[in-house]
Scaffold this motif. Structure first.
Motif, PDB file in Angstrom:
ATOM      1  N   LEU A 173      -1.398  -4.584  -2.820  1.00  0.00           N
ATOM      2  CA  LEU A 173      -1.775  -3.426  -3.626  1.00  0.00           C
ATOM      3  C   LEU A 173      -0.703  -3.172  -4.682  1.00  0.00           C
ATOM      4  N   GLU A 174       0.516  -3.397  -4.336  1.00  0.00           N
ATOM      5  CA  GLU A 174       1.713  -3.044  -5.253  1.00  0.00           C
ATOM      6  C   GLU A 174       1.541  -4.129  -6.564  1.00  0.00           C
ATOM      7  N   TYR A 175       1.081  -5.492  -6.135  1.00  0.00           N
ATOM      8  CA  TYR A 175       0.924  -6.202  -7.325  1.00  0.00           C
ATOM      9  C   TYR A 175      -0.362  -5.702  -8.209  1.00  0.00           C
ATOM     10  N   LEU A 176      -1.307  -5.186  -7.584  1.00  0.00           N
ATOM     11  CA  LEU A 176      -2.427  -4.681  -8.391  1.00  0.00           C
ATOM     12  C   LEU A 176      -2.180  -3.503  -9.185  1.00  0.00           C
ATOM     13  N   LYS A 177      -1.366  -2.667  -8.523  1.00  0.00           N
ATOM     14  CA  LYS A 177      -0.959  -1.395  -9.160  1.00  0.00           C
ATOM     15  C   LYS A 177       0.009  -2.064 -10.546  1.00  0.00           C
TER      16      LYS A 177
END
Length: 280
Positions: A173-177
């Protein structure tokens, strides 16, 4: 079981992963290297569970929770990252943004489905560790999520895969953000979508944790409506660092025998020193 051997295996794994993780938006070559490394490391760890017995239940919990689960989390993360990258649209910026938002929605839906377990992990609870991180016959009264390739009951515990998946999805999720932000910055300001980070936190994780909680307590970000995790993730992104155990670190700060705001006090002293220099 020889404890030193599996600790050495995972420590070596961490060193190799540091090299891979320095690449912000990885190509398939780096992703493939990470997946191969994870699989080889898991094979080595499995070998020791076959050849050696755990000296105690406590050691078994530590092995599956702190060592094996770390490697499994990375395997799931990079496998999912490979899937996302392979399906990532190239036609338009809008299609890329929509794709990222759909992936984020799937992850948040997954978190909602397993909310109690997510809270168990985030709050660093331990009362169910005996169930989650030991090899025991699966009881129907407990949920257990396994997928093809993760079904070896001699090496996977009740919630082994599921807990690793939650941690992997949190990282994903952090990567996508981060990727969405790079696209957004490109649309708004014309900034390069793949930029190198220049700010690195060179203090301790304890110092950064103290700063995060101080900013939250001061209510100077979004009028105090931003929670600890949001501040943590933004500073992690800015300073190129990961705080996986922020609640544990904060607990240690609260239990200090001397100053509980040591870093903040050092900052004040440093600032006052700089200010006083201007009057000399």
């Amino acid at each position: 079981m020889n404890e030193k051997e599996y600790i050495t295996i995972v420590n070596n794994f961490k060193q190799y992963m540091k090299v891979i993780e320095q690449v912000e938006f990885m190509d398939f070559n780096y992703i493939h290297k990470a997946i191969v490394l994870c699989r080889k490391t898991l094979s080595k760890l499995k070998k020791y569970t076959v050849l050696y017995e755990f000296d105690s239940m406590e050691e078994e919990i530590v092995f599956f929770k702190n060592y094996k689960n770390l490697v499994l989390k990375n395997l799931i993360y990079y496998s999912e990252l490979r899937r996302i990258q392979s399906q990532f649209p190239e036609l338009s910026i809008n299609s890329q943004r929509d794709y990222i938002l759909r992936q984020e929605h799937k992850i948040k839906k997954f978190f909602k489905k397993h909310d109690s377990l997510v809270q168990y992990i985030n709050l660093e609870l331990t009362n169910l560790d005996e169930l989650f991180f030991t090899i025991k016959p699966i009881k129907e009264s407990y949920s257990c999520e396994l997928q093809p390739g993760y079904t070896d009951t001699s090496f996977y515990t009740h919630h082994d895969f599921l807990i690793a998946k939650i941690k992997a999805y949190d990282q994903l999720l952090e990567y996508l953000k981060s990727k969405f932000k790079s696209i957004d910055d490109f649309m708004r300001y014309g900034k390069p979508m793949h930029h190198n980070k220049t700010l690195h936190w060179t203090g301790t994780k304890t110092q950064l944790t103290e700063l995060i909680y101080a900013l939250h307590a001061a209510k100077t970000i979004n009028n105090g409506k931003t929670d600890i995790v949001e501040i943590q993730r933004e500073l992690e992104s800015i300073f190129n660092i990961k705080l996986n155990d922020i609640y544990k670190i904060y607990s240690e700060i609260k239990n200090r025998q001397k100053s509980r705001t040591k870093f903040l006090e050092e900052m004040i002293e440093g600032l006052m020193s700089e200010i006083n220099k201007s009057y000399r």
